[in-house]
Design a protein around this motif. Structure first.
Motif, short mmCIF file in Angstrom:
data_model
loop_
_atom_site.label_atom_id
_atom_site.label_comp_id
_atom_site.label_asym_id
_atom_site.label_seq_id
_atom_site.Cartn_x
_atom_site.Cartn_y
_atom_site.Cartn_z
N ARG A 6 0.00 3.19 9.07
CA ARG A 6 1.51 2.70 8.82
C ARG A 6 2.33 3.80 8.17
NH1 ARG A 6 -0.17 -1.10 5.86
NH2 ARG A 6 -0.63 -2.62 7.69
N GLU A 7 1.90 4.49 7.16
CA GLU A 7 2.68 5.38 6.50
C GLU A 7 3.36 6.49 7.48
OE1 GLU A 7 2.11 8.89 3.25
OE2 GLU A 7 1.49 6.81 2.66
N ILE A 8 2.42 6.91 8.20
CA ILE A 8 2.79 8.14 9.25
C ILE A 8 3.74 7.50 10.20
CG2 ILE A 8 1.05 8.02 10.97
CD1 ILE A 8 2.24 11.16 9.08
N ILE A 9 3.56 6.22 10.60
CA ILE A 9 4.47 5.79 11.46
C ILE A 9 5.77 5.52 10.77
CG2 ILE A 9 5.04 3.56 12.59
CD1 ILE A 9 2.25 3.45 13.55
N ILE A 10 5.94 5.14 9.40
CA ILE A 10 7.03 4.93 8.83
C ILE A 10 8.03 6.18 8.53
CG2 ILE A 10 8.00 4.47 6.28
CD1 ILE A 10 5.90 2.05 6.41
N CYS A 94 6.73 5.07 -0.88
CA CYS A 94 6.89 5.73 -2.38
C CYS A 94 5.90 5.19 -3.39
CB CYS A 94 8.32 5.56 -2.74
SG CYS A 94 9.53 6.27 -1.90
N THR A 95 5.68 3.85 -3.23
CA THR A 95 4.95 2.96 -3.95
C THR A 95 3.39 3.39 -3.90
OG1 THR A 95 6.42 1.12 -4.11
CG2 THR A 95 4.07 0.45 -4.66
N LYS A 96 3.01 3.65 -2.78
CA LYS A 96 1.63 3.81 -2.49
C LYS A 96 1.20 4.97 -1.30
CE LYS A 96 -2.87 1.46 -1.65
NZ LYS A 96 -3.56 0.31 -1.07
N PRO A 97 1.51 6.23 -1.89
CA PRO A 97 1.49 7.37 -1.06
C PRO A 97 0.12 7.69 -0.60
CG PRO A 97 1.93 8.16 -3.12
CD PRO A 97 1.92 6.47 -3.11
N THR A 250 -6.67 6.65 13.82
CA THR A 250 -7.34 6.39 15.20
C THR A 250 -6.36 5.81 16.22
OG1 THR A 250 -8.26 4.37 14.38
CG2 THR A 250 -9.49 6.47 13.99
N ASP A 251 -5.43 4.87 15.55
CA ASP A 251 -4.46 4.36 16.57
C ASP A 251 -3.70 5.29 17.61
OD1 ASP A 251 -3.13 1.39 17.16
OD2 ASP A 251 -1.64 2.97 16.80
N PRO A 252 -3.90 4.89 18.61
CA PRO A 252 -2.97 5.90 19.71
C PRO A 252 -1.59 6.32 19.32
CG PRO A 252 -4.50 4.36 21.00
CD PRO A 252 -4.27 3.90 19.59
N ILE A 253 -1.02 5.16 18.76
CA ILE A 253 0.75 5.42 18.52
C ILE A 253 0.54 6.23 17.09
CG2 ILE A 253 2.74 4.21 17.81
CD1 ILE A 253 1.74 2.00 19.36
N ALA A 254 -0.17 5.80 16.38
CA ALA A 254 -0.16 6.39 14.90
C ALA A 254 -0.72 7.72 14.84
CB ALA A 254 -1.01 5.67 13.78
N PHE A 255 -1.67 8.24 16.00
CA PHE A 255 -2.15 9.43 16.23
C PHE A 255 -0.99 10.17 16.90
CE2 PHE A 255 -4.28 12.74 18.35
CZ PHE A 255 -5.74 13.08 17.58
N ALA A 261 5.06 14.10 13.55
CA ALA A 261 5.51 14.55 12.10
C ALA A 261 5.06 15.85 11.54
CB ALA A 261 4.91 13.39 10.99
N MET A 262 3.81 16.14 11.98
CA MET A 262 3.33 17.58 11.76
C MET A 262 4.22 18.60 12.36
SD MET A 262 1.08 17.37 9.31
CE MET A 262 2.04 16.06 8.79
#
Length: 284
Positions: A6-10, A94-97, A250-255, A261-262
């Motif tokens: 979720r974080e990388i998607i955000i 920001c709350t939970k990195p 592992t989720d394809p979208i998040a992957f 992002a990188m």
């Protein structure tokens, strides 16, 4: 989606949205190292920026009562107005990195924009001539930006909610209009706030967004340094590389978004850090 996915998607989604708004195709390119003001290339670019900004300032909502897309958390009821924008999801980071340690810069950038958006200003003598109304209006910045973004994006048939908002705004100013008048007044409302307030605010809005983008870049640098590696097959002519993707992703979208992002983190944002003069921050 787990928390890491979720974080990388955000982060990647926010970075991409800001890239689409604050860039040298949207604004006139300058060779100055210190930016004092930004000018849109054309009026069409200004309207496109406003449409994209409206999306950034809109709540990510489920479709037909299904779950919020991309595993994002639903926005609770009775939250502050800025939580009904994409800033809500950045606040969760920001709350939970999970991919960095220090989120103070990102927190500061998000809260500065949120506080500004939730502020209100008064504009006198708003002339909605198609319905013979002249009124002194007090309005929140977030509200006028979202309304103008919707008006710029949609046809009149898709503006029922904004027609209703205009009636409430004028009622608060002591003017009562009916439903038909509210539709007739929307275009002139847009012209007044687009030409007067939005163009004036646009440089400051770009500064807020750019600060968020740079904060995301800085936050992700430790993860980029950990993850990036040169492929053993790489040569000077074929610089192959890869990333050590966290096992939790592992989720394809998040992957895929992790890679995006990188890749964005390989170099600083093209738009330099800047602070516009106070003279572009004091009105409205």
């Amino acid at each position: 989606m787990n928390d890491q996915e979720r974080e990388i998607i955000i982060l990647n989604s926010a970075w991409e949205m800001i890239d689409n708004m604050v860039n040298w195709a949207m604004f006139c390119k300058t060779e100055k190292r210190e930016l004092s003001n930004l000018m849109f290339e054309t009026n069409a670019h200004a309207r496109l920026f406003l449409v994209l900004l409206g999306d950034f300032l809109s709540q990510v909502s489920p479709y037909k009562s299904k779950k919020v897309p991309l595993g994002l958390l639903p926005v609770p009821d009775n939250v502050r107005p800025s939580d009904k924008t994409f800033l809500f999801h950045l606040r969760q980071v920001c709350t939970k990195p999970h991919f960095g340690g220090n989120t103070s810069q990102l927190h500061e950038a998000v809260e500065a924009f949120a506080s500004w958006l939730e502020g209100a200003f008064r504009t006198e003598g708003v002339n909605l001539h198609p319905i013979d109304v002249v009124a002194d209006i007090e309005i929140e910045r977030l509200l006028y930006l979202k309304m103008c973004g919707d008006i710029s994006k949609h046809s009149l048939a898709r503006l029922e909610a904004n027609a209703r908002r205009l009636r409430v705004i004028l009622e608060n100013a002591g003017v009562t209009i009916d439903e038909q008048q509210s539709y007739l007044g929307l275009e002139t409302f847009f012209d007044w706030f687009f030409d007067g307030m939005f163009i004036y605010h646009s440089s400051l809005i770009a500064e807020f967004l750019n600060n968020i983008r740079w904060a995301i870049y800085d936050y992700l640098q430790p993860e980029f340094q950990r993850s990036y590696h040169r492929d053993p097959r790489a040569t000077d002519f074929l610089p192959l590389y890869g990333y050590h993707v966290p096992a939790e992703v592992t989720d394809p979208i998040a992957f895929a978004m992790y890679w995006d992002a990188m890749n964005r983190s390989r170099r600083p944002p093209y738009f330099q850090r800047f602070t516009i003069p106070a003279s572009f921050k004091t009105l409205y």
